[in-house]
Design an enzyme around this catalytic site. Sequence first.
Site, PDB file in Angstrom:
ATOM      1  CB  THR D  22      -0.891   0.024   1.265  1.00  0.00           C
ATOM      2  OG1 THR D  22      -0.048   0.007   2.424  1.00  0.00           O
ATOM      3  CG2 THR D  22      -1.806  -1.183   1.293  1.00  0.00           C
ATOM      4  CG  ASP D  23       0.168   4.691  -2.371  1.00  0.00           C
ATOM      5  OD1 ASP D  23      -0.935   4.945  -1.830  1.00  0.00           O
ATOM      6  OD2 ASP D  23       0.349   4.829  -3.594  1.00  0.00           O
ATOM      7  CB  ALA D  24       0.889   8.053   1.887  1.00  0.00           C
TER       8      ALA D  24
END
Lengths: 142, 142, 142, 142
Positions: D22-24
């Site tokens: 995942t990312d921000a």
Amino acid sequence: MSTPSPTTETFSWPVRVYWEDTDAGGIVFYANYLKFFERSRTEWLRVRGISQQTLKEATGGMFVVGEAQLRFLKSARLDDELLVTTSLLDAGRASMTIHQQALLSTPAGTLLLCEATIRAGWVDASTLKPARIPPHILNTLL
Amino acid sequence: MSTPSPTTETFSWPVRVYWEDTDAGGIVFYANYLKFFERSRTEWLRVRGISQQTLKEATGGMFVVGEAQLRFLKSARLDDELLVTTSLLDAGRASMTIHQQALLSTPAGTLLLCEATIRAGWVDASTLKPARIPPHILNTLL
Amino acid sequence: MSTPSPTTETFSWPVRVYWEDTDAGGIVFYANYLKFFERSRTEWLRVRGISQQTLKEATGGMFVVGEAQLRFLKSARLDDELLVTTSLLDAGRASMTIHQQALLSTPAGTLLLCEATIRAGWVDASTLKPARIPPHILNTLL
Amino acid sequence: MSTPSPTTETFSWPVRVYWEDTDAGGIVFYANYLKFFERSRTEWLRVRGISQQTLKEATGGMFVVGEAQLRFLKSARLDDELLVTTSLLDAGRASMTIHQQALLSTPAGTLLLCEATIRAGWVDASTLKPARIPPHILNTLL
């Protein structure tokens, strides 16, 4: 993927290849070119005064990639220093299309390693629904 | 890092080594063992009925790693199938300490590839400030 | 992990935080600090004239990390620009020990985000067996 | 990217979304779908008796991706369990073309998250020059 005619000048960002980027084939793992392209797009936005973290906090929106067409022509290796370009092909009310290249300078000339055409759409960061690019952002891009 | 005496049984999770995990040395890149350990911890929580996404939405908190001690003994390679273990050493009001191993079965026996002791603290997901582990979570761990 | 007394001056390398480095907690994923530390060690070697790709081809050997002790104190976020330091604590015939920090400059001063002590051993690149660091490399480090 | 007519049945491989993916933005980072697709292709080869590590050692060759067309339609999130499909569209003497999808089952039905058409060519692993796919491999694919 025919050669596009960028509507703006081409932005270049240097990217060094580290151990993390390579795989057991001795070359850069194919997914990592998408990281390099993302870094170049981010820096291309930054020189236009756009910080994505600030933008998300201020507008509640962000760019997400909707389409990518990639050609992998030559392989980068550990310690190579690439130039990764970004140039805007088109920008509309909800998305922009960008042409990107990863290039390697060699004594024999510049090699094109990987090339991409990428469409990034603007979405509401909480719902992920498509939305209009805020006008001041769109103006900055064009 | 002396051999710990786990206070609970040891949980095992299989992890296959793919191209993405390797580097140009032909082995798994050292940072990626932290990914493997995280997967095993996540699945160890999941068998206890804890989904971190749901947990974050319900409590506003999450675990973050505060300390890690790692020993890299042998190297995994492409296509290896590892077993990655998790066992709780200790849990307090604000953090837990976990022992983890990445193991490879070979005809000659089981090889210990990498070993970690990890302390994960509970934080408020928006401020990242340390907080008490919710009692129903702590009870589930012990 | 007591504060070490580096035997050499401290090397610093800037690292920008991109989307690829963050996770759904909104912060840099913990394994990625090991990538940042590896980049700084690689550049620290490079300023000493050591390219690891060339080194592997010339000597058949490479450094691999054998131990890492990590403390995660504060979290980096998207767009942060970190300074990642490397300083040699000790070097022997087969391994070297290095102290590294990831630092963030803020208006309120410099924050220590993550700190590591790392031991890297020299191995034969094909057998991965420990070996002596080539003397000209060892001399360059000290 | 029109809907292809696979010449073989579709292979499915489950992929769980972890923090590392995942990312921000709270969603899976776009490059990581290329990792998921690679895992599914590798397992698709494995059920046909092809281990890429063994193959590289036995033939001195390997597949590398030459082209990828990607559409990102919906976003996966932490803890999602995806099905990632692989189906062969075409195989010739030097390359194969594959269609892949990342799917998410929901109470409301199956969502298509990401879709790719990928061409992988066979190369000599040391020179990276294009070469003919070994006939016994090509026969296994068809």
